[in-house]
Design a protein around this motif. Structure first.
Motif, PDB file in Angstrom:
ATOM      1  N   GLU A  38       0.814  -1.213   0.000  1.00 24.58           N
ATOM      2  CA  GLU A  38       0.000   0.000   0.000  1.00 24.58           C
ATOM      3  C   GLU A  38       0.852   1.269   0.000  1.00 24.58           C
ATOM      4  OE1 GLU A  38      -2.669  -0.333   3.311  1.00 24.58           O
ATOM      5  OE2 GLU A  38      -3.562  -2.182   2.529  1.00 24.58           O
ATOM      6  N   GLY A  39       2.173   1.116  -0.060  1.00 23.14           N
ATOM      7  CA  GLY A  39       3.067   2.269  -0.112  1.00 23.14           C
ATOM      8  C   GLY A  39       3.477   2.805   1.241  1.00 23.14           C
ATOM      9  N   GLY A  40       3.141   2.093   2.298  1.00 19.72           N
ATOM     10  CA  GLY A  40       3.472   2.532   3.648  1.00 19.72           C
ATOM     11  C   GLY A  40       4.884   2.167   4.062  1.00 19.72           C
ATOM     12  N   LYS A  41       5.165   2.407   5.319  1.00 24.34           N
ATOM     13  CA  LYS A  41       6.475   2.126   5.899  1.00 24.34           C
ATOM     14  C   LYS A  41       6.249   1.413   7.226  1.00 24.34           C
ATOM     15  CE  LYS A  41      10.589   4.532   7.525  1.00 24.34           C
ATOM     16  NZ  LYS A  41      11.254   5.827   7.710  1.00 24.34           N
ATOM     17  N   VAL A  42       7.123   0.465   7.560  1.00 27.54           N
ATOM     18  CA  VAL A  42       7.043  -0.251   8.836  1.00 27.54           C
ATOM     19  C   VAL A  42       8.341   0.025   9.596  1.00 27.54           C
ATOM     20  CG1 VAL A  42       6.852  -2.500   9.951  1.00 27.54           C
ATOM     21  CG2 VAL A  42       5.600  -2.058   7.829  1.00 27.54           C
ATOM     22  N   ALA A  43       8.220   0.654  10.747  1.00 26.89           N
ATOM     23  CA  ALA A  43       9.385   0.984  11.570  1.00 26.89           C
ATOM     24  C   ALA A  43       9.297   0.227  12.882  1.00 26.89           C
ATOM     25  CB  ALA A  43       9.456   2.479  11.823  1.00 26.89           C
ATOM     26  N   LEU A  44      10.310  -0.557  13.182  1.00 21.16           N
ATOM     27  CA  LEU A  44      10.390  -1.317  14.427  1.00 21.16           C
ATOM     28  C   LEU A  44      11.545  -0.732  15.240  1.00 21.16           C
ATOM     29  CD1 LEU A  44      10.012  -4.863  12.841  1.00 21.16           C
ATOM     30  CD2 LEU A  44       8.225  -3.479  13.890  1.00 21.16           C
ATOM     31  N   LEU A  45      11.204   0.036  16.257  1.00 21.23           N
ATOM     32  CA  LEU A  45      12.184   0.750  17.061  1.00 21.23           C
ATOM     33  C   LEU A  45      13.276  -0.186  17.574  1.00 21.23           C
ATOM     34  CD1 LEU A  45      12.776   3.562  18.122  1.00 21.23           C
ATOM     35  CD2 LEU A  45      11.525   2.969  20.186  1.00 21.23           C
ATOM     36  N   GLY A  46      14.518   0.166  17.312  1.00 17.85           N
ATOM     37  CA  GLY A  46      15.652  -0.631  17.756  1.00 17.85           C
ATOM     38  C   GLY A  46      16.065  -1.708  16.781  1.00 17.85           C
ATOM     39  N   GLY A  48      14.807  -1.798  12.967  1.00 20.31           N
ATOM     40  CA  GLY A  48      14.999  -1.180  11.666  1.00 20.31           C
ATOM     41  C   GLY A  48      13.682  -0.828  11.023  1.00 20.31           C
ATOM     42  N   SER A  49      13.745  -0.381   9.775  1.00 17.43           N
ATOM     43  CA  SER A  49      12.529   0.001   9.076  1.00 17.43           C
ATOM     44  C   SER A  49      12.526  -0.542   7.658  1.00 17.43           C
ATOM     45  CB  SER A  49      12.372   1.524   9.067  1.00 17.43           C
ATOM     46  OG  SER A  49      13.461   2.123   8.401  1.00 17.43           O
ATOM     47  N   PHE A  50      11.327  -0.895   7.208  1.00 17.58           N
ATOM     48  CA  PHE A  50      11.094  -1.371   5.854  1.00 17.58           C
ATOM     49  C   PHE A  50      10.350  -0.270   5.111  1.00 17.58           C
ATOM     50  CE2 PHE A  50      11.113  -5.089   8.588  1.00 17.58           C
ATOM     51  CZ  PHE A  50      11.874  -6.015   7.893  1.00 17.58           C
ATOM     52  N   SER A  51      10.755   0.012   3.879  1.00 18.91           N
ATOM     53  CA  SER A  51      10.061   1.006   3.079  1.00 18.91           C
ATOM     54  C   SER A  51      10.170   0.628   1.610  1.00 18.91           C
ATOM     55  CB  SER A  51      10.649   2.402   3.311  1.00 18.91           C
ATOM     56  OG  SER A  51      12.016   2.423   2.956  1.00 18.91           O
ATOM     57  N   VAL A  52       9.386   1.332   0.780  1.00 21.22           N
ATOM     58  CA  VAL A  52       9.401   1.099  -0.659  1.00 21.22           C
ATOM     59  C   VAL A  52      10.071   2.294  -1.316  1.00 21.22           C
ATOM     60  CG1 VAL A  52       7.976   0.774  -2.711  1.00 21.22           C
ATOM     61  CG2 VAL A  52       7.297  -0.273  -0.557  1.00 21.22           C
ATOM     62  N   THR A  53      11.001   2.029  -2.222  1.00 20.09           N
ATOM     63  CA  THR A  53      11.652   3.105  -2.964  1.00 20.09           C
ATOM     64  C   THR A  53      11.343   2.934  -4.442  1.00 20.09           C
ATOM     65  OG1 THR A  53      13.708   1.847  -3.205  1.00 20.09           O
ATOM     66  CG2 THR A  53      13.562   3.322  -1.329  1.00 20.09           C
ATOM     67  N   GLU A  54      11.363   4.041  -5.147  1.00 20.59           N
ATOM     68  CA  GLU A  54      11.135   4.049  -6.601  1.00 20.59           C
ATOM     69  C   GLU A  54      12.489   4.056  -7.292  1.00 20.59           C
ATOM     70  OE1 GLU A  54       8.099   4.316  -8.260  1.00 20.59           O
ATOM     71  OE2 GLU A  54       6.901   4.350  -6.417  1.00 20.59           O
ATOM     72  N   LYS A  55      12.671   3.147  -8.219  1.00 19.34           N
ATOM     73  CA  LYS A  55      13.880   3.137  -9.038  1.00 19.34           C
ATOM     74  C   LYS A  55      13.478   3.606 -10.425  1.00 19.34           C
ATOM     75  CE  LYS A  55      16.538   0.024  -6.413  1.00 19.34           C
ATOM     76  NZ  LYS A  55      17.900  -0.338  -6.350  1.00 19.34           N
ATOM     77  N   SER A  56      14.121   4.634 -10.919  1.00 24.26           N
ATOM     78  CA  SER A  56      13.747   5.194 -12.212  1.00 24.26           C
ATOM     79  C   SER A  56      14.259   4.318 -13.352  1.00 24.26           C
ATOM     80  CB  SER A  56      14.291   6.613 -12.346  1.00 24.26           C
ATOM     81  OG  SER A  56      15.687   6.612 -12.205  1.00 24.26           O
ATOM     82  N   ARG A  74      10.843   0.701 -11.571  1.00 25.35           N
ATOM     83  CA  ARG A  74      10.238  -0.301 -10.702  1.00 25.35           C
ATOM     84  C   ARG A  74      10.295   0.158  -9.260  1.00 25.35           C
ATOM     85  NH1 ARG A  74      14.152  -3.918  -8.303  1.00 25.35           N
ATOM     86  NH2 ARG A  74      16.239  -3.306  -8.919  1.00 25.35           N
ATOM     87  N   LYS A  75       9.576  -0.563  -8.435  1.00 20.65           N
ATOM     88  CA  LYS A  75       9.610  -0.316  -7.001  1.00 20.65           C
ATOM     89  C   LYS A  75      10.489  -1.376  -6.355  1.00 20.65           C
ATOM     90  CE  LYS A  75       5.039   1.718  -6.787  1.00 20.65           C
ATOM     91  NZ  LYS A  75       3.698   1.608  -6.226  1.00 20.65           N
ATOM     92  N   SER A  76      11.135  -1.003  -5.271  1.00 22.86           N
ATOM     93  CA  SER A  76      12.028  -1.926  -4.582  1.00 22.86           C
ATOM     94  C   SER A  76      11.828  -1.784  -3.073  1.00 22.86           C
ATOM     95  CB  SER A  76      13.471  -1.590  -4.957  1.00 22.86           C
ATOM     96  OG  SER A  76      14.371  -2.429  -4.284  1.00 22.86           O
ATOM     97  N   VAL A  77      11.974  -2.873  -2.352  1.00 25.99           N
ATOM     98  CA  VAL A  77      11.865  -2.848  -0.891  1.00 25.99           C
ATOM     99  C   VAL A  77      13.227  -2.506  -0.310  1.00 25.99           C
ATOM    100  CG1 VAL A  77      11.367  -4.206   1.179  1.00 25.99           C
ATOM    101  CG2 VAL A  77       9.995  -4.516  -0.887  1.00 25.99           C
ATOM    102  N   ARG A  78      13.223  -1.627   0.672  1.00 22.24           N
ATOM    103  CA  ARG A  78      14.462  -1.209   1.316  1.00 22.24           C
ATOM    104  C   ARG A  78      14.340  -1.499   2.808  1.00 22.24           C
ATOM    105  NH1 ARG A  78      16.393   3.980   3.603  1.00 22.24           N
ATOM    106  NH2 ARG A  78      18.646   3.939   3.395  1.00 22.24           N
ATOM    107  N   PHE A  79      15.405  -2.016   3.395  1.00 22.04           N
ATOM    108  CA  PHE A  79      15.485  -2.210   4.838  1.00 22.04           C
ATOM    109  C   PHE A  79      16.654  -1.400   5.356  1.00 22.04           C
ATOM    110  CE2 PHE A  79      17.346  -4.296   8.554  1.00 22.04           C
ATOM    111  CZ  PHE A  79      16.271  -4.222   9.418  1.00 22.04           C
TER     112      PHE A  79
END
Length: 90
Positions: A38-46, A48-56, A74-79
């Motif tokens: 859904e384009g959100g971000k998941v942050a787990l304190l201590g 790390g965080s998961f997010s989606v980045t756009e690659k041109s 494309r979109k890529s998952v980043r940790f």
């Protein structure tokens, strides 16, 4: 460590049955996947965080034929590891 080993470790450390640990791990994976989809971000304190980045879109080269090809956007998952996790592995 593969998923089965991970589930066994979670079960042992949390005092759960392997079936309950599998449900918990699967629920975690599904929750994170749905949030990222859904384009959100998941942050787990201590931890790390998961997010989606756009690659041109960009140009690349096929190493076999040396042909220039267009690589689609494309979109890529980043940790990104949290500070506590980084400190733990140092």
């Amino acid at each position: 460590m593969n998923k089965t080993e991970f589930i066994s470790s979670v079960a042992e450390k949390a005092g759960l049955s392997k079936a309950d640990a599998k449900k918990a791990v699967d629920a975690f994976i599904e929750t994170v996947s749905n949030e990222l989809k859904e384009g959100g971000k998941v942050a787990l304190l201590g931890f790390g965080s998961f997010s989606v980045t756009e690659k041109s879109a960009r140009k690349g080269v096929n190493p076999r034929t040396k042909e220039v090809i267009e690589i689609e956007a494309r979109k890529s998952v980043r940790f990104k590891a949290g500070a506590e996790l980084n400190d733990l592995i140092q």
